[in-house]
Design an enzyme around this catalytic site. Structure first.
Site, PDB file in Angstrom:
ATOM      1  N   VAL A   1       0.834  -1.211   0.000  1.00  0.00           N
ATOM      2  CA  VAL A   1       0.000   0.000   0.000  1.00  0.00           C
ATOM      3  C   VAL A   1       0.862   1.252   0.000  1.00  0.00           C
ATOM      4  CG1 VAL A   1      -1.754   1.312   1.254  1.00  0.00           C
ATOM      5  CG2 VAL A   1      -1.898  -1.179   1.154  1.00  0.00           C
TER       6      VAL A   1
ATOM      7  N   ALA B   1       9.329   6.341   6.094  1.00  0.00           N
ATOM      8  CA  ALA B   1       9.952   5.501   7.122  1.00  0.00           C
ATOM      9  C   ALA B   1       9.677   4.029   6.828  1.00  0.00           C
ATOM     10  CB  ALA B   1       9.416   5.864   8.501  1.00  0.00           C
TER      11      ALA B   1
ATOM     12  N   LYS C   1      -6.443  -0.918  11.014  1.00  0.00           N
ATOM     13  CA  LYS C   1      -7.695  -1.360  11.631  1.00  0.00           C
ATOM     14  C   LYS C   1      -7.499  -1.938  13.033  1.00  0.00           C
ATOM     15  CE  LYS C   1      -7.132  -5.303   8.598  1.00  0.00           C
ATOM     16  NZ  LYS C   1      -6.188  -4.606   7.691  1.00  0.00           N
TER      17      LYS C   1
ATOM     18  N   LYS D   1     -12.604  -4.637  11.962  1.00  0.00           N
ATOM     19  CA  LYS D   1     -13.415  -3.762  11.105  1.00  0.00           C
ATOM     20  C   LYS D   1     -14.834  -3.612  11.655  1.00  0.00           C
ATOM     21  CE  LYS D   1     -10.692  -5.077   7.060  1.00  0.00           C
ATOM     22  NZ  LYS D   1     -10.634  -5.896   5.830  1.00  0.00           N
TER      23      LYS D   1
END
Length: 430
Positions: free
Chosen positions: A17, A46, A107, A207
């Protein structure tokens, strides 16, 4: 007029991602600036380990010192896509203290410590946005927090884990067992080398906690969510569902009690009828139903994971918090004014599909029915097949509490005519 001084962004994490976020921020910088009203500058990235090849990611921005990056003092927004509880929590709290807004896809952290993070953001006068934490690219958090802010949400029901949906879909469409479907999911990159978080329902439970907290304006943590994974789902369960005109899905279900005094959040496999829209959600896609008093039933559907889809949600939040920065404002924060308690699973009312292996002889059905009646669990339908002294008995109940069903099953196991309670599965969506 566009501001010329850029807003500086720190990126924590550069995996699937994070690398996609960095790539889009670099290649689409002009478009992002036009949408925000000011340029955005990726000030640092980072990572845990330097030296790895990261195509499309500027090497000069890479650092292994995340602590120094968030504490620079000139960072406007911190994007966190590392995951886990620590050091992510410490880094985000440091970001808030330094006046940076935060965009997170974490999450697990939000489901555990979301209230503390919201409080820290509010104290610092900055934003905490996390659209990417639930259902990937699907716009869901913001519609719940903003679009439905004037409505009363009573139920959220959905498929929020693409890996488990892929596995169950393959079991349904090909007749494969759980192990074979998981092996295919792993080969295609849908399942991690260690799939525990997905297949045991931990990912979906986190979630569900986030969704329940937002939908019902109350504090819900992952510890409040009842959780069952799909590792015990068999090909026989899938076949039984088909005979009933149903399909098996791993569902996240968040509900406000009818009397409005409590909420429930649960994750478990369930049979849903083929006529329900969620039944047609295939492969690794996600879909969520929201039921509100004024808006009625709304469905959100799309890719629930992957680098590009999740990056889309991250960048949407980035645009929003940057606009807020320029306006000197913040978006909606934590809303927990209802303070509704989470009801334990024993008190949750639902329908059940119970499969029994029994002796094929007269009187067995009457014995089984009497046990259900003894515990106040009424029977909707019964299907029996027998041959050579063995029989399978499938009982579908009307709505009953989990406690009543558990007591029924314990008594059934004590009957000499019942050889095994082969499976128990909830029935939803009717």
């Amino acid at each position: 007029m566009m501001r010329t001084r850029p807003l500086k962004v720190a990126l924590l994490g550069c995996g699937v991602v994070g690398s996609e976020v960095a790539r889009i921020m670099t290649t689409d910088a002009a478009d992002l600036a036009a949408r925000i009203g000011a340029p955005v500058e990726l000030a640092g990235i980072a990572v845990r380990r330097a030296g790895r090849v990261r195509p499309g990611v500027p090497e000069h921005l890479i650092t292994t010192d995340a602590e120094a990056l968030v504490n620079r003092g000139d960072i406007d927004v911190v994007i966190e896509v590392v995951g886990g509880i620590e050091p992510s929590k410490h880094l985000l709290l440091s970001a808030f203290r330094n006046g940076a807004s935060v965009v997170s896809a974490n999450k697990a952290l939000l489901a555990k410590d979301g209230t503390e993070l919201h409080a820290a953001a509010a104290e610092a006068g900055v934003d905490l946005y996390y659209e990417a934490a639930v259902a990937g690219a699907i716009p869901l958090i913001r519609p719940l927090r903003e679009s439905l802010a004037g409505d009363k949400v009573n139920r959220v029901l959905g498929i929020v884990n693409g890996t488990t949906n892929f596995i169950l879909d393959k079991m349904d469409s090909t007749g494969a067992g759980y192990s074979e479907a998981l092996e295919e999911a792993t080969a295609l990159g849908y399942a991690e080398a260690d799939p525990t978080a997905d297949v045991e329902g931990f990912d979906a439970a986190a979630k569900a906690a986030i969704l329940a907290g937002i939908a019902f304006h109350t504090k819900v943590t992952a510890a409040d969510v009842y959780r069952e994974g799909l590792t015990e789902v068999t090909a026989a369960d899938i076949a039984s569902a088909k005979q009933m005109g149903c399909v098996v899905k791993l569902l996240a279900i968040c509900e406000r009690a009818a009397d409005g005094a409590s909420v429930t959040a649960r994750v478990h496999p369930a049979m849903i009828p083929l006529t329900h829209p969620l039944a047609s959600v295939r492969e690794a896609y996600n879909a969520v139903f929201v039921e509100a008093e004024a808006a009625g039933r709304l469905m959100f559907y799309g890719p629930g994971a992957g680098g590009a889809p999740t990056a889309s949600a991250v960048l949407g939040d980035l645009v929003a918090v940057c606009r807020n920065k320029l306006a000197g404002a913040t978006g909606p924060g934590d809303s927990v004014y209802t303070r509704l308690p989470a009801k334990p699973m024993d008190e949750v009312v639902t329908r059940y599909h119970v499969s029994l292996d029994v002796d094929d002889r007269a009187g067995v059905l009457a014995q089984v029915a009497s046990v259900f009646a003894e515990h106040g669990v009424s029977i909707d339908t019964v299907r029996q097949q027998g041959r050579d002294g063995d029989a399978s008995l499938v009982v579908v109940t009307h709505r009953a509490t989990d406690a009543a069903l558990s007591a029924t099953v314990d008594k059934l196991r004590a009957l000499y005519s019942v050889r095994d309670v082969a499976s128990i599965m909830r029935v939803e969506g009717e």
